[in-house]
Structure formats: C-alpha cells, structure tokens
Enzyme design. Sequence first.
Site, short mmCIF file in Angstrom:
data_model
loop_
_atom_site.label_atom_id
_atom_site.label_comp_id
_atom_site.label_asym_id
_atom_site.label_seq_id
_atom_site.Cartn_x
_atom_site.Cartn_y
_atom_site.Cartn_z
CB ILE A 103 53.73 -7.71 31.20
CG1 ILE A 103 53.02 -6.37 31.37
CG2 ILE A 103 52.71 -8.81 30.88
CD1 ILE A 103 52.32 -5.86 30.13
N PRO A 104 55.88 -9.90 33.35
CG PRO A 104 56.27 -10.67 35.51
CD PRO A 104 55.66 -9.54 34.75
CG HIS A 105 56.02 -13.11 29.07
ND1 HIS A 105 56.24 -11.75 29.25
CD2 HIS A 105 56.60 -13.43 27.90
CE1 HIS A 105 56.92 -11.28 28.22
NE2 HIS A 105 57.16 -12.28 27.39
N GLY A 106 56.93 -16.44 30.59
CA GLY A 106 57.94 -17.44 30.29
C GLY A 106 58.47 -17.35 28.88
#
Length: 127
Positions: A99-102
């Site tokens: 769950i990639p995110h900034g």
Amino acid sequence: MAVFLVAVGVGVAREVEPLAGPAFAVMWRSEELVHERGDDALLVEAGIRLDVQVESREAAVRLCGEALQQLGAIQPEYVDAMWERELIFSSYVGESVAIPHGTDASRVFVNHAQLVVLRFAAPFGLN
C-alpha cells in the site's frame, strides 16, 4: 502476482464489504466506491489495472503514482514522495500486497481522495 492498493487523502469512514479472493484482499465492494466515472467515487474503473508488467519495486510505485495523477487525485510531486516514503519504510504488508503512499509533508500535493489498484502479472521483489 502482486497487488498494490494506493490510497491518497482517504480519511472518510464508509461501510464496505471485502471482495472475495486473495488478489483483492484489500479492495472493497460498495455502490459508493466503484463507479465508471470519477464524480466523487473513491474507486473508479479507470483506477483498476490488471496484469501490469514492471521490472522493479520502484517502477511499481511510480506506476501507481502515475495512475493517481491521471485521475487528477495528485500533483506530480506526490509521485516522487511515494518513492521517497518507500525508501524510508516498505509499504509491503504481506501476501503480495503493498500500500504505497507519500510522506506526511507530501499531503499538500493531494487534490482529492482516491484509490487505485494495480495487479502485477509477475513477481518483482516487494521487500
């Protein structure tokens, strides 16, 4: 097979039901969530991509960011922040799901809440 679910600006609680099947363990089915067009839907058909080909984790994260950008959910700077965050701590949660995110600082580059789901055709090393 790996699945990346990317959520930006998501903070609204909604009643949802899990979809069946291991590839979609983190997706939801709800009349409010999946629509053909964006409107204010959290997940749109254009944000779901199956059998995507990539060679690396970085390419996968950047492709997720590009999908969000194409939907107007983020500004271009957020894509770099997603990879920056991935280098700090992997977004891999297990069972071939990430769950990639900034970063926290990159929230200023989020235009609106959006989910995208990319299912990759072949493994490429998540952790």
